[in-house]
Motif scaffolding. Structure first.
Motif, PDB file in Angstrom:
ATOM      1  N   ASP A  56       3.333  -7.155  -0.883  1.00 22.42           N
ATOM      2  CA  ASP A  56       4.530  -6.474  -0.352  1.00 22.42           C
ATOM      3  C   ASP A  56       5.374  -5.900  -1.499  1.00 22.42           C
ATOM      4  O   ASP A  56       5.902  -4.795  -1.407  1.00 22.42           O
ATOM      5  CB  ASP A  56       5.397  -7.435   0.480  1.00 22.42           C
ATOM      6  CG  ASP A  56       4.759  -7.768   1.840  1.00 22.42           C
ATOM      7  OD1 ASP A  56       3.779  -7.101   2.233  1.00 22.42           O
ATOM      8  OD2 ASP A  56       5.249  -8.711   2.504  1.00 22.42           O
TER       9      ASP A  56
ATOM     10  N   ARG B 225       3.584  -2.836  -2.798  1.00 20.70           N
ATOM     11  CA  ARG B 225       3.714  -1.711  -1.861  1.00 20.70           C
ATOM     12  C   ARG B 225       5.127  -1.122  -1.906  1.00 20.70           C
ATOM     13  O   ARG B 225       5.302   0.084  -1.774  1.00 20.70           O
ATOM     14  CB  ARG B 225       3.316  -2.139  -0.443  1.00 20.70           C
ATOM     15  CG  ARG B 225       1.779  -2.227  -0.263  1.00 20.70           C
ATOM     16  CD  ARG B 225       1.379  -2.570   1.149  1.00 20.70           C
ATOM     17  NE  ARG B 225       1.682  -3.959   1.489  1.00 20.70           N
ATOM     18  CZ  ARG B 225       0.891  -4.997   1.203  1.00 20.70           C
ATOM     19  NH1 ARG B 225      -0.260  -4.811   0.592  1.00 20.70           N
ATOM     20  NH2 ARG B 225       1.254  -6.224   1.531  1.00 20.70           N
TER      21      ARG B 225
ATOM     22  N   VAL C 244       5.223   1.149  -4.874  1.00 19.22           N
ATOM     23  CA  VAL C 244       4.504   2.400  -4.583  1.00 19.22           C
ATOM     24  C   VAL C 244       5.396   3.305  -3.755  1.00 19.22           C
ATOM     25  O   VAL C 244       5.554   4.497  -4.044  1.00 19.22           O
ATOM     26  CB  VAL C 244       3.175   2.115  -3.834  1.00 19.22           C
ATOM     27  CG1 VAL C 244       2.535   3.412  -3.349  1.00 19.22           C
ATOM     28  CG2 VAL C 244       2.204   1.335  -4.722  1.00 19.22           C
ATOM     29  N   GLU C 245       6.020   2.722  -2.754  1.00 19.07           N
ATOM     30  CA  GLU C 245       6.905   3.455  -1.850  1.00 19.07           C
ATOM     31  C   GLU C 245       8.056   4.117  -2.626  1.00 19.07           C
ATOM     32  O   GLU C 245       8.408   5.258  -2.380  1.00 19.07           O
ATOM     33  CB  GLU C 245       7.450   2.454  -0.817  1.00 19.07           C
ATOM     34  CG  GLU C 245       8.178   3.044   0.370  1.00 19.07           C
ATOM     35  CD  GLU C 245       7.278   3.915   1.251  1.00 19.07           C
ATOM     36  OE1 GLU C 245       7.834   4.823   1.871  1.00 19.07           O
ATOM     37  OE2 GLU C 245       6.044   3.698   1.287  1.00 19.07           O
TER      38      GLU C 245
ATOM     39  N   LYS D  81      -0.993   2.083  -7.624  1.00 18.56           N
ATOM     40  CA  LYS D  81      -1.509   2.684  -6.391  1.00 18.56           C
ATOM     41  C   LYS D  81      -3.025   2.894  -6.386  1.00 18.56           C
ATOM     42  O   LYS D  81      -3.698   2.555  -5.406  1.00 18.56           O
ATOM     43  CB  LYS D  81      -0.781   4.002  -6.109  1.00 18.56           C
ATOM     44  CG  LYS D  81      -1.154   4.592  -4.745  1.00 18.56           C
ATOM     45  CD  LYS D  81      -0.345   5.804  -4.410  1.00 18.56           C
ATOM     46  CE  LYS D  81      -0.656   6.464  -3.086  1.00 18.56           C
ATOM     47  NZ  LYS D  81      -1.716   6.021  -2.249  1.00 18.56           N
TER      48      LYS D  81
ATOM     49  N   MET E 270      -4.886  -0.339  -5.897  1.00 24.43           N
ATOM     50  CA  MET E 270      -4.719  -0.870  -4.540  1.00 24.43           C
ATOM     51  C   MET E 270      -5.551  -0.070  -3.532  1.00 24.43           C
ATOM     52  O   MET E 270      -6.235  -0.643  -2.691  1.00 24.43           O
ATOM     53  CB  MET E 270      -3.246  -0.860  -4.139  1.00 24.43           C
ATOM     54  CG  MET E 270      -2.415  -1.782  -5.017  1.00 24.43           C
ATOM     55  SD  MET E 270      -0.669  -1.637  -4.723  1.00 24.43           S
ATOM     56  CE  MET E 270      -0.516  -2.581  -3.211  1.00 24.43           C
ATOM     57  N   ASP E 271      -5.493   1.250  -3.657  1.00 24.18           N
ATOM     58  CA  ASP E 271      -6.255   2.083  -2.719  1.00 24.18           C
ATOM     59  C   ASP E 271      -7.754   1.869  -2.859  1.00 24.18           C
ATOM     60  O   ASP E 271      -8.503   2.049  -1.904  1.00 24.18           O
ATOM     61  CB  ASP E 271      -5.913   3.568  -2.927  1.00 24.18           C
ATOM     62  CG  ASP E 271      -4.545   3.914  -2.368  1.00 24.18           C
ATOM     63  OD1 ASP E 271      -3.974   3.063  -1.657  1.00 24.18           O
ATOM     64  OD2 ASP E 271      -4.044   5.015  -2.646  1.00 24.18           O
TER      65      ASP E 271
ATOM     66  N   PRO F 186       6.438  -1.791   7.569  1.00 29.37           N
ATOM     67  CA  PRO F 186       6.552  -1.755   6.105  1.00 29.37           C
ATOM     68  C   PRO F 186       7.880  -2.303   5.588  1.00 29.37           C
ATOM     69  O   PRO F 186       7.913  -2.912   4.524  1.00 29.37           O
ATOM     70  CB  PRO F 186       6.370  -0.275   5.743  1.00 29.37           C
ATOM     71  CG  PRO F 186       6.410   0.495   7.009  1.00 29.37           C
ATOM     72  CD  PRO F 186       6.224  -0.451   8.149  1.00 29.37           C
TER      73      PRO F 186
ATOM     74  N   ARG G  64      -2.182  -0.137   6.986  1.00 33.11           N
ATOM     75  CA  ARG G  64      -2.153  -0.113   5.527  1.00 33.11           C
ATOM     76  C   ARG G  64      -3.250   0.794   4.984  1.00 33.11           C
ATOM     77  O   ARG G  64      -4.342   0.837   5.535  1.00 33.11           O
ATOM     78  CB  ARG G  64      -2.332  -1.542   4.998  1.00 33.11           C
ATOM     79  CG  ARG G  64      -1.013  -2.183   4.644  1.00 33.11           C
ATOM     80  CD  ARG G  64      -1.127  -3.644   4.382  1.00 33.11           C
ATOM     81  NE  ARG G  64      -2.100  -4.014   3.373  1.00 33.11           N
ATOM     82  CZ  ARG G  64      -2.273  -5.261   2.943  1.00 33.11           C
ATOM     83  NH1 ARG G  64      -1.524  -6.233   3.441  1.00 33.11           N
ATOM     84  NH2 ARG G  64      -3.183  -5.542   2.053  1.00 33.11           N
ATOM     85  N   ASP G  65      -2.939   1.494   3.867  1.00 34.17           N
ATOM     86  CA  ASP G  65      -3.921   2.408   3.270  1.00 34.17           C
ATOM     87  C   ASP G  65      -5.215   1.682   2.880  1.00 34.17           C
ATOM     88  O   ASP G  65      -6.281   2.287   2.864  1.00 34.17           O
ATOM     89  CB  ASP G  65      -3.336   3.057   1.994  1.00 34.17           C
ATOM     90  CG  ASP G  65      -2.256   4.066   2.322  1.00 34.17           C
ATOM     91  OD1 ASP G  65      -2.237   4.561   3.467  1.00 34.17           O
ATOM     92  OD2 ASP G  65      -1.436   4.369   1.438  1.00 34.17           O
ATOM     93  N   ASP G  66      -5.098   0.403   2.542  1.00 36.11           N
ATOM     94  CA  ASP G  66      -6.298  -0.302   2.060  1.00 36.11           C
ATOM     95  C   ASP G  66      -7.013  -1.068   3.184  1.00 36.11           C
ATOM     96  O   ASP G  66      -7.888  -1.881   2.919  1.00 36.11           O
ATOM     97  CB  ASP G  66      -5.963  -1.237   0.886  1.00 36.11           C
ATOM     98  CG  ASP G  66      -4.941  -2.306   1.239  1.00 36.11           C
ATOM     99  OD1 ASP G  66      -4.330  -2.244   2.334  1.00 36.11           O
ATOM    100  OD2 ASP G  66      -4.740  -3.224   0.409  1.00 36.11           O
TER     101      ASP G  66
END
Ligand code: G5P
Ligand code: MG
Length: 216
Positions: free
Chosen positions: A41, A44, A47-48, A58, A61-62, A130, A159-161
């Protein structure tokens, strides 16, 4: 005996999707003074925000890879509260565990052991809020209104991942790294492993452990 609510400083570890966030929410509901801190968290959020750390983190993580130790360790250790806490997703490597140990004494490690085939299914049907990190799952813990957070009414996202191919990469990384970490804490007599296919099986064991090992 330690008092959970006053002193327990614990780590929760387990594969991606093993239920760290879900079990953490139940623990902190029982023990309101325990602060939940999730490294995922926190990352993220970076990243946000588009911070330097976020930009560097990022890509890892991706791709389902671990973010390098030097990027994670500082932001997590800086956010450790003085009181009791539950650290979720950190440490992930022995280097992180050693640095954490230099900063603060850890009392217990709650290790969730869930078969990988059960997990793959879960992550593709996960929805998250989020802003708060609250998690939902279609069929297991549905939001009251589809696509909306129960508390704020804001939109839920995936989530992107949590794409199938990224989930595979994350599970592989976990398989390669969990052994040394478990051993690190087992040697200190702090590792407590809870196994099962479902949170309904694992949660009662964790609850019992906390009640028995610590004074309420
Ligand atoms: P994160 O954010 O730490 P992961 O991959 O370790 O991410 P994740 O995905 O957050 O862990 P979880 O918290 O263990 O999983 O699981 P959860 O969210 O509670 O449950 C998963 C889903 O299953 C939810 O939808 C839930 O509702 C549902 N569920 C729970 N129980 C049941 C059940 O019994 N039945 C059913 N049907 N469903 C259930 O890390 C993300 C990335 O950040 C970086 C890495 O790149 C990592 O990949 N990172 C770090 N990198 C280096 N070092 C660190 N310390 C790092 N920390 C994060
Ligand atoms: Mg989580």
């Amino acid at each position: 005996k330690l008092t959970v609510a006053q002193q327990l400083r614990a780590i929760i570890m387990g594969a991606p999707g093993s239920g760290k966030g879900t079990i953490s929410a139940r623990i902190t509901k029982n023990y309101e003074k325990m602060a939940h801190r999730s490294s995922g968290d926190m990352l993220r959020a970076q990243v946000e925000k588009g911070s330097g750390v976020g930009k560097e983190a990022k890509n890892f993580m991706d791709g389902g890879q671990l973010v390098p130790d030097h990027l994670v360790t500082k932001i997590v250790i800086n956010e450790i509260p003085d009181g009791p806490f539950l650290l979720d997703g950190f440490p992930r490597t022995v280097v992180q565990a050693e640095e954490l140990g230099n900063a603060v004494e850890i009392d217990a490690v709650i290790d969730l052991d869930v078969p990988f085939d059960v997990i793959e299914e879960r992550l593709t049907s996960r929805w998250v809020h989020p802003g708060s990190g609250r998690v939902y799952n279609t069929g297991f813990s549905d939001p009251k209104v589809p696509g909306k957070d129960d508390v704020t009414g804001e939109d839920l996202i995936q989530r992107d991942d949590d794409k199938p191919e990224t989930v595979q990469a994350r599970l592989k990384v976990y398989e390669d790294t969990c052994g040394p970490l478990r051993e690190f804490y087992a040697k200190q007599g702090k590792l407590h492993t809870f196994s099962g296919n479902a949170t309904a099986i694992i949660w009662p064991q964790v609850e019992e452990f906390l009640k028995k090992a610590y004074k309420d």
